[in-house]
Design a protein around this motif. Structure first.
Motif, PDB file in Angstrom:
ATOM      1  N   LYS A   2       0.841  -1.199   0.000  1.00  0.00           N
ATOM      2  CA  LYS A   2       0.000   0.000   0.000  1.00  0.00           C
ATOM      3  C   LYS A   2       0.875   1.248   0.000  1.00  0.00           C
ATOM      4  CE  LYS A   2      -3.937  -2.026   2.442  1.00  0.00           C
ATOM      5  NZ  LYS A   2      -4.811  -1.920   3.617  1.00  0.00           N
ATOM      6  N   VAL A  21      -4.366   9.884  -2.419  1.00  0.00           N
ATOM      7  CA  VAL A  21      -4.635   8.698  -3.244  1.00  0.00           C
ATOM      8  C   VAL A  21      -3.960   7.493  -2.593  1.00  0.00           C
ATOM      9  CG1 VAL A  21      -4.280   7.593  -5.498  1.00  0.00           C
ATOM     10  CG2 VAL A  21      -4.797  10.040  -5.382  1.00  0.00           C
ATOM     11  N   ILE A  28      -5.640   1.767  -8.034  1.00  0.00           N
ATOM     12  CA  ILE A  28      -6.007   2.926  -7.218  1.00  0.00           C
ATOM     13  C   ILE A  28      -7.170   2.477  -6.339  1.00  0.00           C
ATOM     14  CG2 ILE A  28      -6.923   5.286  -7.251  1.00  0.00           C
ATOM     15  CD1 ILE A  28      -5.623   5.542 -10.105  1.00  0.00           C
ATOM     16  N   ALA A  29      -6.919   2.371  -5.036  1.00  0.00           N
ATOM     17  CA  ALA A  29      -7.935   1.823  -4.123  1.00  0.00           C
ATOM     18  C   ALA A  29      -8.875   2.904  -3.603  1.00  0.00           C
ATOM     19  CB  ALA A  29      -7.256   1.122  -2.944  1.00  0.00           C
ATOM     20  N   LYS A  30      -8.334   4.104  -3.376  1.00  0.00           N
ATOM     21  CA  LYS A  30      -9.168   5.143  -2.766  1.00  0.00           C
ATOM     22  C   LYS A  30      -8.640   6.528  -3.124  1.00  0.00           C
ATOM     23  CE  LYS A  30     -11.300   6.294   1.704  1.00  0.00           C
ATOM     24  NZ  LYS A  30     -11.218   6.126   3.154  1.00  0.00           N
ATOM     25  N   ILE A  31      -9.578   7.451  -3.383  1.00  0.00           N
ATOM     26  CA  ILE A  31      -9.250   8.868  -3.575  1.00  0.00           C
ATOM     27  C   ILE A  31     -10.143   9.641  -2.617  1.00  0.00           C
ATOM     28  CG2 ILE A  31      -9.185  10.807  -5.212  1.00  0.00           C
ATOM     29  CD1 ILE A  31      -9.201   8.579  -7.465  1.00  0.00           C
ATOM     30  N   SER A  32      -9.532  10.414  -1.732  1.00  0.00           N
ATOM     31  CA  SER A  32     -10.330  11.118  -0.723  1.00  0.00           C
ATOM     32  C   SER A  32      -9.575  12.352  -0.239  1.00  0.00           C
ATOM     33  CB  SER A  32     -10.626  10.186   0.454  1.00  0.00           C
ATOM     34  OG  SER A  32     -11.380  10.855   1.429  1.00  0.00           O
ATOM     35  N   LYS A 374      -8.799   7.204 -11.196  1.00  0.00           N
ATOM     36  CA  LYS A 374     -10.121   6.718 -10.766  1.00  0.00           C
ATOM     37  C   LYS A 374      -9.954   5.495  -9.891  1.00  0.00           C
ATOM     38  CE  LYS A 374     -13.289   7.770 -14.620  1.00  0.00           C
ATOM     39  NZ  LYS A 374     -14.043   7.128 -15.717  1.00  0.00           N
ATOM     40  N   GLU A 375     -10.782   5.373  -8.886  1.00  0.00           N
ATOM     41  CA  GLU A 375     -10.769   4.165  -8.049  1.00  0.00           C
ATOM     42  C   GLU A 375     -11.062   2.941  -8.911  1.00  0.00           C
ATOM     43  OE1 GLU A 375     -13.445   4.812  -4.768  1.00  0.00           O
ATOM     44  OE2 GLU A 375     -12.215   6.423  -3.916  1.00  0.00           O
ATOM     45  N   GLY A 376     -10.300   1.875  -8.676  1.00  0.00           N
ATOM     46  CA  GLY A 376     -10.484   0.647  -9.449  1.00  0.00           C
ATOM     47  C   GLY A 376      -9.664   0.600 -10.724  1.00  0.00           C
ATOM     48  N   TYR A 377      -9.070   1.728 -11.098  1.00  0.00           N
ATOM     49  CA  TYR A 377      -8.224   1.775 -12.294  1.00  0.00           C
ATOM     50  C   TYR A 377      -6.791   1.402 -11.933  1.00  0.00           C
ATOM     51  CZ  TYR A 377     -11.358   3.654 -15.861  1.00  0.00           C
ATOM     52  OH  TYR A 377     -12.347   3.797 -16.808  1.00  0.00           O
TER      53      TYR A 377
END
Length: 444
Positions: A2, A21, A28-32, A374-377
């Motif tokens: 990670k 990120v 990419i697991a998370k963007i916040s 993007k998440e999941g990309y």
């Protein structure tokens, strides 16, 4: 594994916003706005830096197999990631030409062992290999490439019946190099009569002229409209050709798309005086008027993609007299810094640079899970320091040929980190020895 990127200015889908990120393995697991640091194995503070998707260069020549004295997949993909290019589409005019499925797959095998960046190789069309072309798998091959002007080996497609067959039957993108061979030959003879073998390179844009380009590209577009082919026109170089393209529908709905290369946005024929054959490309760098026309079309979306046509040759080869001097130059390491410079000068927005170099190649070729933050990309990501200064010099060039037409130019942004499939492949001037490039897949 990670990795957490903190405080980045993310440039994605027409917006710039500050966020964290989280990368998990290759995704990419998370963007916040804030992500806790406690679960991360590695933390990178990106304060003051832009985070963009990895650049997808849809047209490169990495010279392997057969021409590896001037470049190979390992050396040129290393230069690519140093330049923030995380995926490339390579062309078939290697030696031998990639015009059978077997020869094409050999290139994929080499890349699976040697490429630092993600890769795809286009299938080459000729006057006599339609059966082989039609075996191409649209799921794991980017495109079919046709040379409608002179090229290496047996790759000039000049039989109108065959051309129509290819356009009618191929159900994936057909990428074309458009220059009219008869016009080029006629113009060459005019200058040969005057100068013999030693034609000054400053006439290159008059030999490979506006007429040569327009004649060929307009015919290709006419044929695409007639057959319904999915046509992508590579490295446009004239203002006149811009009338052939449209901007009134979204890219995903276009059947006919356009690419411009960095050198046609950056140089003009005036630069032949100082740069000589180092800026000899096909199609040729043309006039200031042409350059301005290309910029206008890029900004109003008649042109969809910015690429490099990265094509290394040795300095010895480039120092030959005009008729023996090969066309092409290495650019993949510096395409992003060049375009960032134009952003800094107010010529183009950063959002538009990312659209043309990252998002649009992914949309145009229907590349699976790449080209966006993007998440999941896939975590193909690039961090750029917009307040650095870099001068292009031989010591920094990673291409095997060891030179650049941009030498001694100074740019005011620097790529600091490049992630390929979640792996930190390049950091502050150093390339990791590990290779994590993958074969691109296409949602077709």
């Amino acid at each position: 594994m990670k990795t957490l990127i903190k405080n980045a200015q993310i440039v994605n889908e027409g917006k710039i916003f500050k966020a964290d990120v989280l990368i998990e393995n290759d995704l990419i697991a998370k963007i916040s706005s804030t992500i806790s640091e406690e679960n991360a194995d590695t933390i990178i503070n990106a304060e003051g830096k832009f985070l963009i998707p990895g650049v997808i260069d849809d047209q490169v020549h990495f010279r392997e197999p057969g021409l590896t004295h001037k470049g190979d997949i390992e050396s040129e993909s290393k230069a690519a990631i140093a330049g923030g290019v995380t995926s490339f589409i390579e062309q078939p005019n290697t030696v031998p030409n990639a015009v059978t499925q077997e020869l094409l797959e050999e290139k994929y095998k080499i890349a699976s062992e040697k490429s630092y960046a993600n890769y795809s190789f286009s299938m080459g069309g000729t006057n006599d290999n339609l059966e082989e072309v039609l075996k191409t798998n649209p799921r794991n091959v980017a495109a079919v490439k046709l040379f409608l002007g002179s090229s290496t080996g047996n790759m000039l497609v000049d039989n109108p019946e065959i051309l129509e067959e290819i356009f009618s039957q191929v159900k994936m993108p057909i990428c074309v190099h458009c220059e009219d061979e008869a016009t080029i030959r006629k113009n060459t003879e005019i200058y040969k009569e005057q100068y013999g073998e030693d034609i000054p390179v400053k006439f290159h844009h008059l030999i490979r002229s506006e007429e040569a380009c327009y004649l060929s590209s307009s015919k290709a577009i006419e044929l695409a409209k007639k057959t319904g082919a999915r046509l992508h026109v590579y490295h446009l170089s004239t203002a006149k050709e811009m009338e052939l393209f449209r901007n009134d529908i979204p890219l995903k709905d276009k059947k006919i798309t356009a690419e411009v290369c960095v050198h046609h946005l950056h140089f003009t024929n005036e630069d032949y005086e100082t740069k000589g054959s180092l800026i000899k490309w096909n199609p040729a760098v043309k006039t200031e008027t042409d350059k301005n026309g290309l910029w206008e079309a890029l900004l109003d979306d008649r042109i969809d993609v910015i690429a490099t046509d990265h094509a290394p040759h040795t300095l010895e080869e480039k120092s030959n007299k005009y008729l023996k001097c090969p066309s092409g130059a290495p650019l993949v390491q510096y395409s992003l810094p060049v375009m960032f410079e134009y952003f800094k000068k107010g010529k183009i927005s950063l959002e538009k640079v990312v659209e043309k170099m990252c998002h649009n190649p992914a949309i145009l070729f229907e590349i699976e899970k790449r080209g966006f933050v993007k998440e999941g990309y896939k975590a193909d990501l690039v961090l750029i320091n917009p307040n650095a200064e870099i001068t292009v010099s031989k010591e920094k060039i990673l291409s095997k040929c060891g030179w650049s037409p941009l030498e001694n130019e100074t740019f005011h942004s620097e790529i600091t980190h490049t992630f390929v499939n979640g792996f930190l492949a390049y950091e502050n001037g150093k390339v990791s020895p590990e290779k994590h490039g993958e074969r691109l897949l296409f949602e077709r």
